[in-house]
Scaffold this motif. Sequence first.
Motif, PDB file in Angstrom:
ATOM      1  N   TYR A  62       0.833  -1.199   0.000  1.00 55.57           N
ATOM      2  CA  TYR A  62       0.000   0.000   0.000  1.00 55.57           C
ATOM      3  C   TYR A  62       0.870   1.253   0.000  1.00 55.57           C
ATOM      4  N   GLU A  63       1.833   1.299   0.905  1.00 54.00           N
ATOM      5  CA  GLU A  63       2.708   2.478   0.999  1.00 54.00           C
ATOM      6  C   GLU A  63       3.458   2.717  -0.310  1.00 54.00           C
ATOM      7  N   THR A  64       3.868   1.632  -0.943  1.00 53.43           N
ATOM      8  CA  THR A  64       4.600   1.750  -2.205  1.00 53.43           C
ATOM      9  C   THR A  64       3.710   2.274  -3.322  1.00 53.43           C
ATOM     10  N   VAL A  65       2.514   1.727  -3.441  1.00 54.12           N
ATOM     11  CA  VAL A  65       1.584   2.204  -4.470  1.00 54.12           C
ATOM     12  C   VAL A  65       1.242   3.669  -4.222  1.00 54.12           C
ATOM     13  N   PHE A  66       0.986   4.006  -2.967  1.00 52.31           N
ATOM     14  CA  PHE A  66       0.648   5.393  -2.634  1.00 52.31           C
ATOM     15  C   PHE A  66       1.786   6.331  -3.016  1.00 52.31           C
TER      16      PHE A  66
END
Length: 104
Positions: A62-66
Amino acid sequence: MQHLWLEVIDTNMDEAVPQRIAAHYEKRPDEPFADTGAAIGRLLALGATPRDLCLLMRGTAYETVFATLYALGDPGVDGDDVFNLHEELLTADPSGMEGRPGSV
């Protein structure tokens, strides 16, 4: 966005994935990020459950996509410059090791 959530973030909740990752890299120790397999093995040996690892992987995804989506909105990115960026990701590793063990 739903594709990213379902195919990049939530796919990490398959509790068989950590063992598959560890087994994959055990057979291919020189591939990029192969040290991930050994790290998974150590965490499992210390008592982490596959679900624990899945939750960590999901949160990281999630953090990476964000962060990626945020970066794409950067005013320094011009029009078509966002295409095929995925092909350049491994070469961006500052160590020059393209994510292979020891790159961190």
